[in-house]
Design an enzyme around this catalytic site. Structure first.
Site, mmCIF file in Angstrom:
data_model
loop_
_atom_site.group_PDB
_atom_site.id
_atom_site.type_symbol
_atom_site.label_atom_id
_atom_site.label_comp_id
_atom_site.label_asym_id
_atom_site.label_seq_id
_atom_site.Cartn_x
_atom_site.Cartn_y
_atom_site.Cartn_z
ATOM 1 C CE LYS A 1 25.938 24.103 19.713
ATOM 2 N NZ LYS A 1 26.544 22.759 19.663
ATOM 3 C CB SER B 1 27.383 22.229 23.441
ATOM 4 O OG SER B 1 27.597 21.885 22.096
ATOM 5 C CB SER C 1 27.454 18.977 21.330
ATOM 6 O OG SER C 1 28.471 19.198 22.277
#
Length: 474
Positions: A77, A152, A176
């Site tokens: 990520k 996210s 997220s």
């Protein structure tokens, strides 16, 4: 026609151990998928084919090992640093800085034997529940590219759903992992605070943000979670891991594969945002929730109902979210101008919060945490919708008005952030498709009881067989 990405991560793991495939074969396959599909999805901000091939070749040269993720492909990520690879954090502010050292979670996954293919997209500093930034195209939902993938960890979820990765690590400070996993028809697990040593929540204001897996199956999520906790299969070395007890069933992969047990559950449709905003659950999602509760009852589980305790949660969480953004390194007018409106608003408001207000906020949220744990204590798991609304169109969140943007995020995902405040584990499960789009339910567990959530998830997966489900055309 069968292709390698139709295999689950667990099945790929078996193939690699039996010598029926090599890390390079999987790297080549997934890089080809990324090259073919990511222009339509926007899951990756950086792809690193040369480094991936070098890594796969090195693993093969060293020979098969007992490392828990040996030879499996993944991606980082883009909030995590990987030495020598640009980190954007979804923001023009950093301009793609190239770090010299890697984040701890990146080192952990490398130690576990994974092969990174690059960096997955995230909103600016991971602050929002949708993945649309000014540094690249929006991250789109493989089920319908007119819709967003959530956030996210939106890039991670979109990549897994589109078959560009078998699974992926995410991080979750308010939903997220669970928001994009639900939007993209995947399993997403937010562990207990303290469960994953490299992303325990200890360094996050209020202990909100923890690391966890996004995957197509419960066993795949457990496989990745095991590696995130202990890349060498030994007891965690980091003292923060001691904040959550060890699973009584041992490794989570075994728990997920067995899927045993009968449990007492409660269904909850109230959220801590109900008094602040006009929260409405889409009737299609409400129907899925009821159907899932009925199915669990027929499987022998007890099913009851519960509600959220009364609290001042909306004010407290909003203050904490703003305070958490105050440290973003935008100090000059020029730097501030490079932030997106929602981020600039959070930073500005966060820097107005004094020490007394922040201390009172943290104390208030600690009280809320205790009230939630007390309310849920009678149940092994509490089930809610993961999202109140179906996946949102790209551009739905207001790009200009931060207050309206904040409200929209609460309307979309009112059931996720309070779980972070309470430090509890939660899993989203892709139990249904409605009108061609996935619908997930969230199971919230007792502190440290990821094993119960994985066992329940495995039981539902055996009945509903979502492990072979793919977006049409992908």
């Amino acid at each position: 026609m069968f292709e390698l990405h139709h295999l689950t991560a667990h099945e790929q793991w078996d193939w690699l151990r039996r010598g029926e495939a090599t890390p390079t074969e999987f790297v080549d396959h997934y890089l080809a998928r990324i090259d073919l599909l990511d222009g339509d999805v926007g899951a990756f901000v950086t792809v690193t084919p040369e480094a991936a091939h070098d890594r796969a070749a090195a693993l093969e040269a060293a020979g098969r090992s007992t490392a828990p993720l040996w030879g499996l492909t993944s991606a980082d990520k883009d909030l995590s640093d990987r030495a020598g690879v640009p980190t954007w954090s979804g923001s023009r502010l950093f301009g793609g800085r190239v770090p010299r050292a890697s984040s701890e979670i990146v080192d952990v996954l490398d130690e576990a034997g994974a092969v990174s293919l690059g960096k997955t997209a995230t909103p600016e500093f991971g602050l929002t529940g949708y993945t649309e930034t000014t540094i690249g195209p929006p991250t789109r939902n493989p089920y319908d590219v007119a819709l967003g993938a959530g956030g996210s960890s939106g890039g991670a979820a979109a990549a897994v759903a589109a078959g560009m990765l078998p699974f992926a690590p995410g991080s979750d400070g308010g939903g997220s992992i669970r928001i994009p996993a639900a939007a993209c028809g995947l399993v997403g697990l937010k562990p207990s605070r303290g469960r994953v040593p490299a992303q325990s929540g200890a360094t996050s204001l209020g202990g909100l943000s923890v690391g966890g897996p996004i995957a197509r199956t419960v066993a795949d999520a457990a496989l990745l979670l095991d590696a995130m906790i202990s890349p060498d299969g030994l007891p965690p070395r980091h003292h923060h891991a001691l904040r959550a007890p060890e699973s009584p069933d041992g490794a989570y992969l075994g728990t997920a594969v067995r899927g045993e047990g009968r449990f007492q559950l409660a269904v909850m449709t109230t959220s801590p945002w109900d008094d602040a905003f006009d929260i409405e659950i889409d009737p299609r999602i409400a129907t899925v929730l009821r159907d899932t509760a009925d199915l669990l009852a027929t499987m022998g589980h007890g099913v009851d109902e519960t509600t959220m305790p009364e609290s001042d949660y909306p004010r407290l969480f909003k203050t904490l979210w703003q305070a958490g953004a105050a440290g973003i390194p935008a100090d000059t007018p020029e730097e501030f101008a490079r932030l997106e409106p929602i981020t600039a608003w959070l930073v500005a408001r966060g820097r107005e919060i004094g020490a007394r207000e922040l201390a009172a906020t943290l104390a208030g949220l600690t009280g809320f945490e205790r009230a939630v744990i007390d309310r849920f204590d009678a149940f092994d798991a509490v089930m809610t919708p993961t999202l109140a609304l179906m996946p949102r169109p790209v551009g739905w969140h207001d790009p200009v008005d931060p207050e309206r943007n904040f409200e929209q995020q609460c309307l979309y995902s009112p059931f996720t952030s309070f779980v972070n405040v309470a430090g509890l584990p939660a899993i989203t499960l892709p139990v249904a498709e409605v009108d061609g789009l996935p619908v997930g339910v969230q199971l919230i567990g007792r502190p440290g009881r990821e094993d119960v959530l994985l066992a329940l998830g495995a039981q539902l997966e055996r009945r509903l067989r979502w492990q072979r489900r793919h977006p049409a055309g992908w």
